[in-house]
Design an enzyme around this catalytic site. Structure first.
Site, PDB file in Angstrom:
ATOM      1  N   ARG A  54       7.593  -1.563  -5.820  1.00  0.00           N
ATOM      2  CA  ARG A  54       7.161  -3.172  -6.259  1.00  0.00           C
ATOM      3  C   ARG A  54       5.834  -3.220  -5.749  1.00  0.00           C
ATOM      4  O   ARG A  54       5.257  -2.333  -4.932  1.00  0.00           O
ATOM      5  CB  ARG A  54       8.170  -3.985  -5.860  1.00  0.00           C
ATOM      6  CG  ARG A  54       9.038  -3.771  -4.816  1.00  0.00           C
ATOM      7  CD  ARG A  54       8.611  -3.752  -3.308  1.00  0.00           C
ATOM      8  NE  ARG A  54       7.672  -5.089  -3.253  1.00  0.00           N
ATOM      9  CZ  ARG A  54       6.723  -5.259  -2.245  1.00  0.00           C
ATOM     10  NH1 ARG A  54       6.519  -4.264  -1.506  1.00  0.00           N
ATOM     11  NH2 ARG A  54       6.255  -6.137  -2.226  1.00  0.00           N
ATOM     12  N   ARG A  95       7.960  -5.729 -15.566  1.00  0.00           N
ATOM     13  CA  ARG A  95       7.571  -6.807 -14.828  1.00  0.00           C
ATOM     14  C   ARG A  95       6.215  -7.343 -15.332  1.00  0.00           C
ATOM     15  O   ARG A  95       5.296  -6.949 -15.565  1.00  0.00           O
ATOM     16  CB  ARG A  95       7.102  -6.128 -13.447  1.00  0.00           C
ATOM     17  CG  ARG A  95       8.118  -5.509 -12.454  1.00  0.00           C
ATOM     18  CD  ARG A  95       9.056  -6.040 -11.739  1.00  0.00           C
ATOM     19  NE  ARG A  95       8.836  -7.411 -10.909  1.00  0.00           N
ATOM     20  CZ  ARG A  95       8.282  -7.443  -9.914  1.00  0.00           C
ATOM     21  NH1 ARG A  95       8.357  -6.296  -9.029  1.00  0.00           N
ATOM     22  NH2 ARG A  95       8.242  -8.674  -9.098  1.00  0.00           N
ATOM     23  N   GLN A 207      11.135  -9.434   0.944  1.00  0.00           N
ATOM     24  CA  GLN A 207      10.243  -8.553   1.292  1.00  0.00           C
ATOM     25  C   GLN A 207       9.609  -8.620   2.500  1.00  0.00           C
ATOM     26  O   GLN A 207       9.263  -7.717   3.164  1.00  0.00           O
ATOM     27  CB  GLN A 207       9.274  -8.547  -0.096  1.00  0.00           C
ATOM     28  CG  GLN A 207       9.511  -8.245  -1.252  1.00  0.00           C
ATOM     29  CD  GLN A 207      10.209  -9.433  -2.086  1.00  0.00           C
ATOM     30  OE1 GLN A 207      10.630 -10.329  -1.635  1.00  0.00           O
ATOM     31  NE2 GLN A 207       9.906  -9.331  -3.637  1.00  0.00           N
ATOM     32  N   ASP A 248      -0.923 -11.057  -7.322  1.00  0.00           N
ATOM     33  CA  ASP A 248      -0.575 -10.244  -8.746  1.00  0.00           C
ATOM     34  C   ASP A 248      -1.184 -10.487  -9.660  1.00  0.00           C
ATOM     35  O   ASP A 248      -1.496  -9.576 -10.527  1.00  0.00           O
ATOM     36  CB  ASP A 248       1.036 -10.588  -8.921  1.00  0.00           C
ATOM     37  CG  ASP A 248       2.020  -9.961  -7.796  1.00  0.00           C
ATOM     38  OD1 ASP A 248       1.983 -10.889  -6.837  1.00  0.00           O
ATOM     39  OD2 ASP A 248       2.516  -9.031  -8.090  1.00  0.00           O
ATOM     40  N   ASN A 258       0.743 -15.401  -7.140  1.00  0.00           N
ATOM     41  CA  ASN A 258       1.177 -14.494  -5.982  1.00  0.00           C
ATOM     42  C   ASN A 258       2.894 -14.675  -5.745  1.00  0.00           C
ATOM     43  O   ASN A 258       3.408 -15.888  -6.205  1.00  0.00           O
ATOM     44  CB  ASN A 258       0.554 -14.358  -4.600  1.00  0.00           C
ATOM     45  CG  ASN A 258       0.686 -13.232  -3.715  1.00  0.00           C
ATOM     46  OD1 ASN A 258       1.197 -12.223  -4.174  1.00  0.00           O
ATOM     47  ND2 ASN A 258       1.229 -13.629  -2.414  1.00  0.00           N
ATOM     48  N   LYS A 259       3.570 -14.095  -5.010  1.00  0.00           N
ATOM     49  CA  LYS A 259       5.023 -14.084  -4.648  1.00  0.00           C
ATOM     50  C   LYS A 259       5.237 -15.882  -4.361  1.00  0.00           C
ATOM     51  O   LYS A 259       4.363 -16.425  -4.173  1.00  0.00           O
ATOM     52  CB  LYS A 259       5.504 -13.389  -3.412  1.00  0.00           C
ATOM     53  CG  LYS A 259       6.764 -13.559  -3.008  1.00  0.00           C
ATOM     54  CD  LYS A 259       7.967 -13.112  -4.125  1.00  0.00           C
ATOM     55  CE  LYS A 259       7.787 -11.924  -5.100  1.00  0.00           C
ATOM     56  NZ  LYS A 259       8.378 -11.577  -6.146  1.00  0.00           N
TER      57      LYS A 259
HETATM   58  O1  MRU Z   1       8.137  -8.853  -6.415  1.00  0.00           O
HETATM   59  P1  MRU Z   1       7.229  -7.818  -5.447  1.00  0.00           P
HETATM   60  O2  MRU Z   1       7.717  -7.772  -4.523  1.00  0.00           O
HETATM   61  O3  MRU Z   1       6.542  -6.939  -6.541  1.00  0.00           O
HETATM   62  O4  MRU Z   1       5.770  -9.127  -5.214  1.00  0.00           O
HETATM   63  C1  MRU Z   1       4.881  -8.632  -4.349  1.00  0.00           C
HETATM   64  C2  MRU Z   1       3.783  -9.511  -4.100  1.00  0.00           C
HETATM   65  O5  MRU Z   1       3.768 -10.961  -4.405  1.00  0.00           O
HETATM   66  C3  MRU Z   1       2.537  -9.067  -3.500  1.00  0.00           C
HETATM   67  O6  MRU Z   1       2.176 -10.181  -2.521  1.00  0.00           O
HETATM   68  C4  MRU Z   1       1.679  -8.746  -4.360  1.00  0.00           C
HETATM   69  O7  MRU Z   1       2.059  -7.597  -5.225  1.00  0.00           O
HETATM   70  C5  MRU Z   1       0.241  -8.577  -4.218  1.00  0.00           C
HETATM   71  S1  MRU Z   1      -0.514  -7.323  -3.015  1.00  0.00           S
HETATM   72  C6  MRU Z   1       0.145  -5.948  -3.094  1.00  0.00           C
END
Ligand code: MRU
Length: 367
Positions: A54, A95, A207, A248, A258-259
């Protein structure tokens, strides 16, 4: 990154598996360090969808290798190029939010299209995926070089360890090496600038508590895990010098996706005059995206991620229900932080204002 005396990246090839790639099964960290060998396009789909891998740059590179496997399958099974279209579509559906997945797939498809279907096409695809992997490593390393200047300035001003707050995992596990948000932190540590990281636990998949904490611990960087709602209070108490998150997707206007939970940190940072930076490689910018609010697809993940929590029972990873059985739940994976809340963007090409002119200028110089 070095683990128990051995250098690792989050995806690599090894001679013992010539037609495969090896990844770390991130679902098991920090409890078990387990490698997984991916050897066909279906496994790549599964690894991205189920989050063995991920993080935006890593899923981009993994998807790129997925197209290489698609080429192998196409050649072995005497299929036409439409097979690659179906593999691409399937991988993209794994995704939907992070633009890097599309970017990685497209890079390999471009190489394949130049080559056509003939002997050697699989090598062309493999070379393109390998090149992308190298490029993302270089991009993260340059993000580290640029971003460390911000941490150095804070240290020079305060003379105290720099307190960074981060969300989710944007370290080397999410990228190939170094990371995005954590890259400047690693560089600062290497350069003797004292840093301490507040790590949002990042429900529902944790995470932060699982992956970011593990990364920082293995690298010997001081950190403190906080519940997701704690950051604002720490900012009021002046305990945070800078917030750095990954992304992202970034639109051409500097809005980032972002997350889930990132937006609330940005609001709290704005209200408390704490600088808020997003760190991302240029591969995360979607240059044809103007209106992120209407154009991005925000991934909705399984309700079980909210209903259950995973942990270590001393022998195994166990999953426990934490909600009433029949509760409705809503599980958006990402949110949107508008550019007006962002102090700057740390990219591989330098630190930019989160503004269209600055972003276009850097894209035009770098592509
Ligand atoms: O759902 P995930 O764990 O893939 O989400 C990851 C994130 O939101 C990170 O902050 C993002 O990919 C950006 S940096 C590598």
């Amino acid at each position: 990154m070095n683990i128990d005396g051995k250098d690792y990246t989050s995806i690599w090839r090894e001679p013992s598996h010539p037609n495969a790639v090896v990844v770390i099964d991130q679902r098991k960290l920090p409890f078990v360090f387990e490698k997984r060998v991916l050897s066909n396009s279906h496994m790549v789909f599964q690894s991205i969808q189920e989050m063995w891998v991920r993080g935006a740059p890593l899923i981009g590179v993994t998807g790129a290798y997925g197209i290489y496997f698609g080429c192998l399958e196409m050649m072995h099974e005497h299929k036409g190029q439409e097979y690659l279209v179906s593999v691409s579509n399937k991988l993209l559906s794994a995704r939907p939010t992070a633009v890097n997945l599309k970017y990685g797939i497209e890079k390999v498809i471009e190489a394949v299209n130049k080559f056509g279907i003939r002997k050697g096409v699989t090598e062309a695809a493999l070379n393109a995926a390998d090149r992308l992997r190298e490029k993302e490593i270089n991009r993260s390393s340059r993000i580290a070089d640029h971003g460390v200047s911000l941490l150095r300035q804070i240290y020079q001003k305060t003379g105290k360890p720099v307190n960074v707050l981060t969300h989710c995992n944007a370290g080397w596990l999410a990228c190939i090496d170094y990371g995005t948000a954590l890259a400047p932190v690693y560089k600062a540590h290497e350069q003797g600038i004292p840093v301490h990281v507040y790590v949002d636990e990042t429900r529902p998949r944790n995470q932060g508590a699982r992956l970011t904490a593990w990364e920082l611990a293995t690298y010997g960087i001081p950190y403190t895990i906080i519940a997701d709602n704690t950051g604002g209070f720490l900012m009021i108490k002046k305990m945070v010098d800078i917030v750095i998150v990954g992304s992202d997707v970034m639109s051409i206007n500097g809005d980032i996706v972002n997350k889930i939970g990132t937006y609330l940190k940005a609001l709290a940072a704005k209200d408390n005059d704490v600088p808020f930076y997003a760190a991302l490689p240029l591969s995360t910018i979607k240059r044809d995206m103007n209106d992120v609010f209407n154009e991005v697809e925000i991934e909705e993940r399984s309700s079980n991620e909210i209903r259950y929590i995973e942990g270590w029972n001393g022998h195994n990873i166990e999953s426990l229900r934490i909600t009433p059985k029949t509760s409705n739940v809503l599980n958006y994976g990402f949110d949107i932080t508008p550019s007006r809340l962002i102090t700057g963007i740390i990219t591989d090409a330098g630190i930019l204002d989160a503004k269209k002119d600055a972003i276009l200028k850097i894209l035009n110089q770098s592509y």
